[in-house]
Design an enzyme around this catalytic site. Sequence first.
Site, PDB file in Angstrom:
ATOM      1  N   ASP A  25      38.214  46.515  41.284  1.00 39.31           N
ATOM      2  CA  ASP A  25      37.923  46.341  39.850  1.00 39.31           C
ATOM      3  C   ASP A  25      38.742  47.332  39.027  1.00 39.31           C
ATOM      4  OD1 ASP A  25      36.686  45.246  37.650  1.00 39.31           O
ATOM      5  OD2 ASP A  25      34.655  45.789  38.222  1.00 39.31           O
ATOM      6  N   HIS A 216      26.021  47.202  38.179  1.00 36.50           N
ATOM      7  CA  HIS A 216      27.469  47.346  37.964  1.00 36.50           C
ATOM      8  C   HIS A 216      27.701  47.332  36.450  1.00 36.50           C
ATOM      9  CE1 HIS A 216      31.685  45.722  39.244  1.00 36.50           C
ATOM     10  NE2 HIS A 216      31.679  45.584  37.926  1.00 36.50           N
ATOM     11  N   CYS A 249      38.130  43.546  33.663  1.00 30.77           N
ATOM     12  CA  CYS A 249      38.361  42.227  34.240  1.00 30.77           C
ATOM     13  C   CYS A 249      39.357  41.497  33.355  1.00 30.77           C
ATOM     14  CB  CYS A 249      37.044  41.462  34.325  1.00 30.77           C
ATOM     15  SG  CYS A 249      37.277  39.747  34.840  1.00 30.77           S
ATOM     16  N   ASN A 258      34.930  50.663  34.512  1.00 31.22           N
ATOM     17  CA  ASN A 258      33.590  50.774  35.091  1.00 31.22           C
ATOM     18  C   ASN A 258      33.015  52.165  34.842  1.00 31.22           C
ATOM     19  OD1 ASN A 258      35.210  48.771  36.830  1.00 31.22           O
ATOM     20  ND2 ASN A 258      33.104  48.399  37.460  1.00 31.22           N
TER      21      ASN A 258
HETATM   22  P1  HMG Z   1      43.148  27.337  40.649  1.00 32.99           P
HETATM   23  O1  HMG Z   1      44.421  27.512  39.903  1.00 32.99           O
HETATM   24  O2  HMG Z   1      42.182  26.305  40.173  1.00 32.99           O
HETATM   25  O3  HMG Z   1      43.385  27.168  42.214  1.00 32.99           O
HETATM   26  O4  HMG Z   1      42.423  28.760  40.650  1.00 32.99           O
HETATM   27  P2  HMG Z   1      44.121  26.061  43.049  1.00 32.99           P
HETATM   28  O5  HMG Z   1      43.242  25.761  44.209  1.00 32.99           O
HETATM   29  O6  HMG Z   1      44.584  24.940  42.165  1.00 32.99           O
HETATM   30  O7  HMG Z   1      45.396  26.852  43.585  1.00 32.99           O
HETATM   31  C1  HMG Z   1      46.443  27.277  42.736  1.00 32.99           C
HETATM   32  C2  HMG Z   1      47.398  28.146  43.542  1.00 32.99           C
HETATM   33  O8  HMG Z   1      46.750  29.329  43.974  1.00 32.99           O
HETATM   34  C3  HMG Z   1      47.890  27.446  44.820  1.00 32.99           C
HETATM   35  O9  HMG Z   1      49.184  27.975  45.090  1.00 32.99           O
HETATM   36  C4  HMG Z   1      46.944  27.958  45.866  1.00 32.99           C
HETATM   37  O10 HMG Z   1      47.483  27.934  47.169  1.00 32.99           O
HETATM   38  C5  HMG Z   1      46.739  29.378  45.412  1.00 32.99           C
HETATM   39  P3  HMG Z   1      50.494  27.070  44.852  1.00 32.99           P
HETATM   40  O11 HMG Z   1      50.341  25.889  45.755  1.00 32.99           O
HETATM   41  O12 HMG Z   1      50.462  26.681  43.395  1.00 32.99           O
HETATM   42  O13 HMG Z   1      51.601  28.031  45.191  1.00 32.99           O
HETATM   43  N1  HMG Z   1      45.439  29.927  45.845  1.00 32.99           N
HETATM   44  C6  HMG Z   1      45.300  31.082  46.484  1.00 32.99           C
HETATM   45  N2  HMG Z   1      46.188  31.986  46.911  1.00 32.99           N
HETATM   46  C7  HMG Z   1      45.693  33.090  47.536  1.00 32.99           C
HETATM   47  N3  HMG Z   1      44.381  33.305  47.741  1.00 32.99           N
HETATM   48  C8  HMG Z   1      43.476  32.401  47.322  1.00 32.99           C
HETATM   49  C9  HMG Z   1      43.923  31.244  46.670  1.00 32.99           C
HETATM   50  N4  HMG Z   1      43.290  30.186  46.142  1.00 32.99           N
HETATM   51  C10 HMG Z   1      44.232  29.377  45.639  1.00 32.99           C
HETATM   52  N5  HMG Z   1      42.176  32.638  47.526  1.00 32.99           N
HETATM   53  C11 HMG Z   1      41.012  30.338  41.772  1.00 32.99           C
HETATM   54  C12 HMG Z   1      41.149  28.929  41.236  1.00 32.99           C
HETATM   55  C13 HMG Z   1      39.563  30.562  42.125  1.00 32.99           C
HETATM   56  C14 HMG Z   1      41.899  30.491  42.992  1.00 32.99           C
HETATM   57  C15 HMG Z   1      41.468  31.317  40.667  1.00 32.99           C
HETATM   58  O14 HMG Z   1      40.733  31.025  39.509  1.00 32.99           O
HETATM   59  C16 HMG Z   1      41.269  32.759  41.025  1.00 32.99           C
HETATM   60  O15 HMG Z   1      41.937  33.279  41.896  1.00 32.99           O
HETATM   61  N6  HMG Z   1      40.325  33.453  40.323  1.00 32.99           N
HETATM   62  C17 HMG Z   1      40.022  34.834  40.582  1.00 32.99           C
HETATM   63  C18 HMG Z   1      40.034  35.603  39.286  1.00 32.99           C
HETATM   64  C19 HMG Z   1      39.725  37.057  39.532  1.00 32.99           C
HETATM   65  O16 HMG Z   1      40.065  37.613  40.557  1.00 32.99           O
HETATM   66  N7  HMG Z   1      39.066  37.683  38.532  1.00 32.99           N
HETATM   67  C20 HMG Z   1      38.733  39.070  38.581  1.00 32.99           C
HETATM   68  C21 HMG Z   1      37.661  39.392  39.567  1.00 32.99           C
HETATM   69  S1  HMG Z   1      36.019  39.028  38.998  1.00 32.99           S
HETATM   70  C22 HMG Z   1      35.560  40.431  38.115  1.00 32.99           C
HETATM   71  O17 HMG Z   1      36.347  41.297  37.846  1.00 32.99           O
HETATM   72  C23 HMG Z   1      34.125  40.605  37.767  1.00 32.99           C
HETATM   73  C24 HMG Z   1      33.415  41.602  38.683  1.00 32.99           C
HETATM   74  O18 HMG Z   1      34.010  42.879  38.651  1.00 32.99           O
HETATM   75  C25 HMG Z   1      31.974  41.748  38.244  1.00 32.99           C
HETATM   76  C26 HMG Z   1      31.830  41.971  36.757  1.00 32.99           C
HETATM   77  O19 HMG Z   1      32.123  43.055  36.265  1.00 32.99           O
HETATM   78  O20 HMG Z   1      31.397  40.992  36.148  1.00 32.99           O
HETATM   79  C27 HMG Z   1      33.395  41.100  40.133  1.00 32.99           C
HETATM   80 MG    MG Z   2      33.514  44.500  37.129  1.00 39.79          MG
END
Ligand code: HMG
Ligand code: MG
Length: 321
Positions: A25, A216, A249, A258
């Site tokens: 994070d 968190h 984020c 954080n």
């Molecule tokens: P999408 O674009 O709908 O995914 O994203 P897709 O299935 O269409 O795939 C698009 C491309 O990504 C493809 O590659 C996939 O292979 C690749 P391409 O064929 O175009 O070259 N791909 C991946 N590559 C590596 N690892 C993977 C993966 N999945 C697909 N796992 C998706 C949907 C969920 C993947 C996207 O929205 C995503 O990665 N989201 C994550 C966002 C994120 O990390 N946000 C920050 C963390 S959450 C946070 O900070 C909150 C937290 O701290 C708590 C709080 O404070 O609230 C936890």
């Molecule tokens: Mg967070």
Amino acid sequence: MTGIHRASGGALAQSVRIVEVGPRDGLQNEKGIVPLAAKLALIEGLVAAGLQTIEAGSFVAPRWVPQMAGTDRVVAHFRAGAGVEMPVLVPNLRGLELAKAAGARTVAVFAAATESFARANLNASRQDSLARFADVAAGARAYGMRVRGYVSCAVHCPYEGWVEPGVAAELAASLADMGCYEVSMCDTTGAASPGRAEAMAKAAITAIPMEQVAVHFHDTFGQALVNTLTCLELGVSVVDSSVSGLGGCPYSPGAAGNLATEDLVYMLEGLGIATGIDLDALAAAGRQISDVLGRRPASRAALALAARGPANAPRKDHLSN
Ligand code: HMG
Ligand code: MG
């Protein structure tokens, strides 16, 4: 669990487990790519300070969060382990396979309490993302991995505003039902103050067992520490924080970092609550990564310790109570 009683009446746990989220994070929102060597040095510093749970990174789409590309190398580096649990964020089955291949033993799924945040953060509806996480959790457990859960926007959503505590608590129950050993209730935007934090935590501990609840808080309004204390007084004993107060984020515009781990440890020491963490070593790890990022630590405790210097630092036994 018995503990110190404060004037406010809350009975505090004798020990608190800190989940250090700095390498994930803390760094995910950094625009400049942090070199692998600096990420490894950060985690080594955190291990040396005594952290037992350190979130190492994310197996998310690199196009979405470029900073987390290379998490496979971070996980592989620590594969032999130092007895430290290193969860990694996984949004889908592809991420699960990559995490397993790298040698991860614990994954974290991250659901959102609101529809808009699910769509912004996961490109899926709330319901579809929950179904995906159920598949991830089942797959992970079949591999013998542990699964942690997050409820984003448990208090406030950057797109929809305040969130009903019952809605967040219900989502926590769904994650616990999937087999999450712990669910972290997140104030993603850092908008909460103690009244809202208390309502959120009370709802969560009604929905799932107290020992499965973690909190968190982001520190946008400077409320993260007092919000955390409010939850500790309700009996919560697991807290997420980030060394040096790093964090944010990419899909929560304007949210600050954080709760700083140094500030949390300083407060817990003052309350006589065991953490097993060496505050000086922790502050050193925070200074090191802050130097890499070219900024001062956001932790007030870290700045105060640095200003005093080792010669003038108060003896640790003077810090209790
Ligand atoms: P999408 O674009 O709908 O995914 O994203 P897709 O299935 O269409 O795939 C698009 C491309 O990504 C493809 O590659 C996939 O292979 C690749 P391409 O064929 O175009 O070259 N791909 C991946 N590559 C590596 N690892 C993977 C993966 N999945 C697909 N796992 C998706 C949907 C969920 C993947 C996207 O929205 C995503 O990665 N989201 C994550 C966002 C994120 O990390 N946000 C920050 C963390 S959450 C946070 O900070 C909150 C937290 O701290 C708590 C709080 O404070 O609230 C936890
Ligand atoms: Mg967070």
